[in-house]
Design an enzyme around this catalytic site. Sequence first.
Site, PDB file in Angstrom:
ATOM      1  N   ASP A 194       0.814  -1.217   0.000  1.00  0.00           N
ATOM      2  CA  ASP A 194       0.000   0.000   0.000  1.00  0.00           C
ATOM      3  C   ASP A 194       0.847   1.267   0.000  1.00  0.00           C
ATOM      4  O   ASP A 194       0.318   2.372   0.091  1.00  0.00           O
ATOM      5  CB  ASP A 194      -0.965   0.007   1.188  1.00  0.00           C
ATOM      6  N   GLY A 195       2.176   1.138  -0.079  1.00  0.00           N
ATOM      7  CA  GLY A 195       3.060   2.291  -0.140  1.00  0.00           C
ATOM      8  C   GLY A 195       3.658   2.705   1.187  1.00  0.00           C
ATOM      9  O   GLY A 195       4.551   3.565   1.229  1.00  0.00           O
ATOM     10  N   GLU A 196       3.203   2.115   2.297  1.00  0.00           N
ATOM     11  CA  GLU A 196       3.791   2.451   3.588  1.00  0.00           C
ATOM     12  C   GLU A 196       5.241   1.971   3.657  1.00  0.00           C
ATOM     13  O   GLU A 196       5.613   0.991   3.015  1.00  0.00           O
ATOM     14  CB  GLU A 196       2.969   1.843   4.727  1.00  0.00           C
TER      15      GLU A 196
ATOM     16  N   ARG B  10      12.709  26.759   3.572  1.00  0.00           N
ATOM     17  CA  ARG B  10      12.296  28.073   3.072  1.00  0.00           C
ATOM     18  C   ARG B  10      10.958  28.520   3.648  1.00  0.00           C
ATOM     19  O   ARG B  10      10.535  29.649   3.422  1.00  0.00           O
ATOM     20  CB  ARG B  10      12.252  28.048   1.531  1.00  0.00           C
TER      21      ARG B  10
ATOM     22  N   ASP C 253      21.144  37.874  -4.035  1.00  0.00           N
ATOM     23  CA  ASP C 253      20.113  38.662  -3.350  1.00  0.00           C
ATOM     24  C   ASP C 253      20.699  39.196  -2.050  1.00  0.00           C
ATOM     25  O   ASP C 253      21.778  38.796  -1.612  1.00  0.00           O
ATOM     26  CB  ASP C 253      18.843  37.843  -3.087  1.00  0.00           C
TER      27      ASP C 253
ATOM     28  N   LYS D 232      17.061  42.237  -6.128  1.00  0.00           N
ATOM     29  CA  LYS D 232      15.974  41.673  -6.928  1.00  0.00           C
ATOM     30  C   LYS D 232      14.653  41.800  -6.189  1.00  0.00           C
ATOM     31  O   LYS D 232      14.615  41.959  -4.967  1.00  0.00           O
ATOM     32  CB  LYS D 232      16.247  40.201  -7.244  1.00  0.00           C
TER      33      LYS D 232
END
Length: 315
Positions: free
Chosen positions: A41-43, A100, A173, A196
């Site tokens: 199941d992707g676990e 970020r 920047d 910028k």
Amino acid sequence: MPIFNRKLKIFSGNANLHLAQEIAEYLGVSVGESKVSRFSDGEILVEINESVRGADVFVVQPTCAPVNENIMELLIVVDALKRASARRTTAVIPYYGYARQDRKVRPRAPITAKLLANLITASGAMRVITMDLHAGQIQGFFDIPVDHLPGVPILAEYFQKKNLDDVIVVSPDVGGVTRSRDMAGRLDTSLAIIDKRRDKPNEAAIMNIIGDVSGKTVIMIDDIIDTGGTITQGADALMERGAKEVYACCTHPVLSGPAIERLQKSSIKEIVVTNTIPLPEHKAIDKIHVLSVAPLIGEAIIRIHEDLSVSKLFA
């Protein structure tokens, strides 16, 4: 400096196994026997196939793309090691994803850099080693020790060996001025700044260049190159202002979306990156040169393991 202490162990998830192997080779040990796979199941299924009882364990796993998969791998590996009675587990995260999103920039926004710090701590990690956080204050998001390693010394050493003429370092920047000033100091040269304005995420508009780049060999340095918009627009602006040639460098080659196409077509002569994030074959264009961070991380691991000062690495 090989280590023969059987109590030091290196493990890895799937994010950057090659870097984990390089670090282990530097330390004179082998990567621990483990398997990170998936249920139907992707676990995520983690199997630690050797004893770690009482060991000082370091798990190498940058949280690069696929970011959420790699984060869950890290959390589950650390949890497995904690439950297997490792004496101490250190999360070695060369690239720290979600960095970020470190503050609220609009109403009702999440601070996912802090959320990730909470998850890593809750998983059982007792220490973190990372490189060039996008925002230095993320160290304070953790309630466990964080060793923050800089990438500038590795990048500066490479450019020192190139013996380039009339060099000037440029920050793409205002936020990157501290890093660029460090690079300029190591190369014994001057500094310029690109001012910028970013109208949308992953889009940048070059506004002005503070400093004289005419006739100069420019080295632009950033912590991350993501879609490549900032760095390629910056290179174009620098060439328009009379720069002789432009090099670019960064610690973390995220290189998402149109980045490779932009870099390939850009006026940048060479892009120097490190292997905090693995560079897949389809992104390994001739313009990109990769430096290894394994010796630096390896030295940090030695010092942590032997209870020595990590900051002495940068003195």
